[in-house]
Enzyme design. Structure first.
Site, PDB file in Angstrom:
ATOM      1  N   GLU A 320       0.660  -1.300   0.281  1.00 56.43           N
ATOM      2  CA  GLU A 320       0.166  -0.202  -0.368  1.00 56.43           C
ATOM      3  C   GLU A 320       1.408   1.208   0.206  1.00 56.43           C
ATOM      4  O   GLU A 320       0.940   1.663   0.621  1.00 56.43           O
ATOM      5  CB  GLU A 320      -0.625   0.231   0.824  1.00 56.43           C
ATOM      6  N   PRO A 321       1.461   1.470  -0.848  1.00 60.17           N
ATOM      7  CA  PRO A 321       2.867   2.920  -0.783  1.00 60.17           C
ATOM      8  C   PRO A 321       1.962   4.109  -1.454  1.00 60.17           C
ATOM      9  O   PRO A 321      -0.140   4.023  -1.939  1.00 60.17           O
ATOM     10  CB  PRO A 321       3.439   2.734  -2.010  1.00 60.17           C
ATOM     11  N   GLY A 322       1.878   4.861  -0.514  1.00 56.66           N
ATOM     12  CA  GLY A 322       1.274   5.794  -0.793  1.00 56.66           C
ATOM     13  C   GLY A 322       2.040   6.843  -1.243  1.00 56.66           C
ATOM     14  O   GLY A 322       2.435   7.667  -2.487  1.00 56.66           O
ATOM     15  N   CYS A 391       0.406  33.624  11.725  1.00 53.28           N
ATOM     16  CA  CYS A 391       0.901  33.940  13.056  1.00 53.28           C
ATOM     17  C   CYS A 391       0.850  32.711  13.776  1.00 53.28           C
ATOM     18  O   CYS A 391       0.791  32.184  14.830  1.00 53.28           O
ATOM     19  CB  CYS A 391      -0.895  34.845  13.336  1.00 53.28           C
ATOM     20  N   GLU A 392       2.246  32.284  13.653  1.00 51.80           N
ATOM     21  CA  GLU A 392       3.038  31.115  14.386  1.00 51.80           C
ATOM     22  C   GLU A 392       4.593  31.241  14.080  1.00 51.80           C
ATOM     23  O   GLU A 392       5.095  30.513  12.912  1.00 51.80           O
ATOM     24  CB  GLU A 392       2.124  29.946  13.441  1.00 51.80           C
ATOM     25  N   TYR A 421       0.621  14.018   1.539  1.00 50.31           N
ATOM     26  CA  TYR A 421       0.459  14.197   3.327  1.00 50.31           C
ATOM     27  C   TYR A 421       0.807  16.396   3.273  1.00 50.31           C
ATOM     28  O   TYR A 421       1.532  16.559   4.483  1.00 50.31           O
ATOM     29  CB  TYR A 421       1.714  13.647   3.389  1.00 50.31           C
TER      30      TYR A 421
HETATM   31  C1  LIG Z   1      -0.500   5.407   6.077  1.00 52.17           C
HETATM   32  C2  LIG Z   1      -0.880   4.526   5.157  1.00 52.17           C
HETATM   33  C3  LIG Z   1      -0.382   3.475   4.809  1.00 52.17           C
HETATM   34  C4  LIG Z   1       0.725   4.913   3.184  1.00 52.17           C
HETATM   35  O1  LIG Z   1       1.872   5.244   3.583  1.00 52.17           O
HETATM   36  P1  LIG Z   1       2.467   6.134   3.369  1.00 52.17           P
HETATM   37  O2  LIG Z   1       3.916   5.685   3.934  1.00 52.17           O
HETATM   38  O3  LIG Z   1       2.072   6.892   2.157  1.00 52.17           O
HETATM   39  O4  LIG Z   1       2.634   4.825   1.876  1.00 52.17           O
HETATM   40  C5  LIG Z   1      -0.440   2.600   3.788  1.00 52.17           C
HETATM   41  N1  LIG Z   1      -1.213   1.491   4.929  1.00 52.17           N
HETATM   42  C6  LIG Z   1      -1.965   2.389   5.676  1.00 52.17           C
HETATM   43  C7  LIG Z   1      -2.418   0.966   6.198  1.00 52.17           C
HETATM   44  C8  LIG Z   1      -1.453   3.587   6.310  1.00 52.17           C
HETATM   45  O5  LIG Z   1      -2.213   4.268   7.137  1.00 52.17           O
END
Ligand SMILES: *Cc1c(COP(=O)(O)O)cnc(C)c1O
Length: 463
Positions: A320-322, A391-392, A421
């Site tokens: 699950e790469p994001g 403002c921080e 993100y």
């Molecule tokens: C956040 C998350 C991801 C993705 O994480 P990355 O660091 O963006 O690759 C994959 N699986 C789960 C369950 C997550 O919570």
């Protein structure tokens, strides 16, 4: 050279303030391909271009600040993951990194699946026409309404995160006359971030059901008894911005251990294992991420080896790469508003955005790079801190970086690797209007998420 001769800021190591910056780069105009999207370059006039469009034209078209996304790069990264894992594995893009309907369509076209973790993310995916069976639904506290919607839509899997949720999903699925495919998310006792990972003692977190004290085995026992659930596998996600595969190794070992126990107790071999996401990207030239094919090879080998020694059929793997897909595709384009030199301290460069469009520096002490984008410069390097307009005093975008000493108001600067993100965590602090996301490809810029307007803000204010 005396400092007073250079009122714009300190220039030499002996007068630099404390911080963790590297030495100034040899060529401030160079764009390290490690941190910039694939099609980023400079044109003959020295202006940064992406997808064949220069940033001065982009700023004129959509204004600043803006997230500029290299569509070709996004597709290439998505494809690289897909190809690396082949047909015996599934790649789920983690939508929380950045999600929009255009992104969903690209994923669909490139053959990736999608992770969502809220009703809003699910609605976005469905409205872009992604087949529900390619969606996985995550989260540690999905509401009954979200679960109902996910089951009704027919999502491919719901990742169960607690004992209450096992019952809740089973109940709603039965009510809807469905048999819902589910995985159980376990906590393997490994937490990995960046260069190090720590085994043991990391059950102390809100996600997942701990393996260590037999709770995960109990969760499997309960899920297997419920007719409205089809338990297809075990899920583990160990952290984020990881470069080191050893955390995955321990995680896979422990998850396969559970699969073996399940086989021994129930005579059932669960067909899937999900190893989560968390693979790191380069935010600065000092980071060395792995390529998808290396990751695929390593993960597949680890799981195969563990299963062989446990005498189990190798389950189908999902990942699950994001960040690793969307992070490097985007830079944030800002206009410089002020350059404030504090003698003997540092020079503050204020831009027209800040912590409302990139909270990661304030939240995680994240490091970023930055470059002068609207032109080149032969001026000497000046150590700067790029800050926002909020403002921080913690409103920092890039903590320590070098920009040319002739930097001036009106210049455009770009911060790379802001695809993950940043827009997804953007806020309206100080009633900032969240910036647009502009996808650039083949000489054309297309707004895929428009800039927020004051009307958008006031629409919610119904007092
Ligand atoms: C956040 C998350 C991801 C993705 O994480 P990355 O660091 O963006 O690759 C994959 N699986 C789960 C369950 C997550 O919570």
């Amino acid at each position: 050279m005396s400092r007073s001769a250079h009122p714009a800021g300190p220039r030499h190591a002996d007068v630099l303030p404390e911080g963790h910056y590297a030495a100034p780069p040899v060529d401030l105009n160079a764009l390290d391909p490690k941190v910039w999207a694939q099609t980023v370059d400079r044109n003959a006039d020295g202006v940064v271009t992406v997808g064949g469009v220069d940033v001065n034209a982009l700023a004129a078209q959509v204004g600043t600040p803006a997230y500029v996304l290299d569509e070709e790069d996004f597709r290439a990264r998505a494809r690289a993951w897909r190809t690396a894992f082949g047909h015996d594995a599934d790649v789920f893009y983690a939508g929380k990194a950045f999600l929009s309907r255009a992104v969903v369509r690209w994923l669909d076209e490139e053959g990736l699946n999608l992770d969502v973790c809220s009703g809003g993310e699910l609605a976005t995916a469905l409205s872009a026409g992604l087949a529900a069976d390619r969606i996985a639904f995550h989260g540690n506290n999905k509401t009954p309404a979200e679960i109902r919607r996910a089951v009704e839509a027919g999502v491919g899997r719901i990742v169960l995160d607690s004992f209450q949720e096992i019952v809740r999903v089973a109940h709603l699925a039965r009510e809807l006359g469905r048999r819902q495919r589910v995985q159980i998310r376990v906590t393997v006792g490994v937490e990995a971030h960046t260069h190090e990972f720590i085994a043991t003692a990391h059950e102390d977190q809100k996600f997942g059901i701990p393996l260590a004290d037999g709770q995960a085995a109990e969760a499997v026992r309960r899920a297997l008894q419920l007719d409205s659930l089809e338990l297809i596998g075990i899920h583990s996600h160990i952290g984020s911005q990881i470069f080191d595969m050893s955390g995955f190794e321990v995680a896979a070992h422990r998850v396969v251990g559970l699969l073996k126990d399940v086989r021994d107790e129930h005579g059932v071999e669960l067909p899937e294992i999900d190893l989560g996401g968390g693979l790191g990207i380069a935010y600065t030239s000092g980071d060395d991420p792995r390529e998808p094919h290396e990751i695929a090879k390593a993960l597949t080998e680890i799981v195969t080896r563990e299963c062989e020694s446990a005498k189990l059929r190798t389950p189908r793997i999902s990942v699950e790469p994001g960040r690793a897909i969307v992070g490097p595709t985007t830079f944030t384009l800002y206009e410089v508003g002020t350059v404030k030199a504090l003698e003997g301290l540092r020079t503050y460069v204020s831009v027209d955005g800040g912590m409302s469009d990139n909270i990661r520096t304030a939240l995680y002490d994240a490091e970023y790079s930055v470059a002068l984008a609207s032109r080149t410069s032969d001026a000497e390097p000046m150590l700067v801190r790029v800050v926002g307009k909020h403002c921080e005093s913690g409103d920092i975008v890039v903590k320590d970086a070098f920009l040319p000493a002739d930097l001036a108001p009106g210049d455009l600067i770009a911060v790379p690797a802001t695809g993950a993100y940043c827009r997804s965590m953007a806020s309206n602090y100080n009633h900032a209007l969240r910036p647009p996301v502009v996808a650039v490809r083949d000489g054309e810029a297309r707004v895929i998420v428009r800039r927020e307007s004051e009307e958008d803000l006031l629409r919610l204010d119904v007092g």
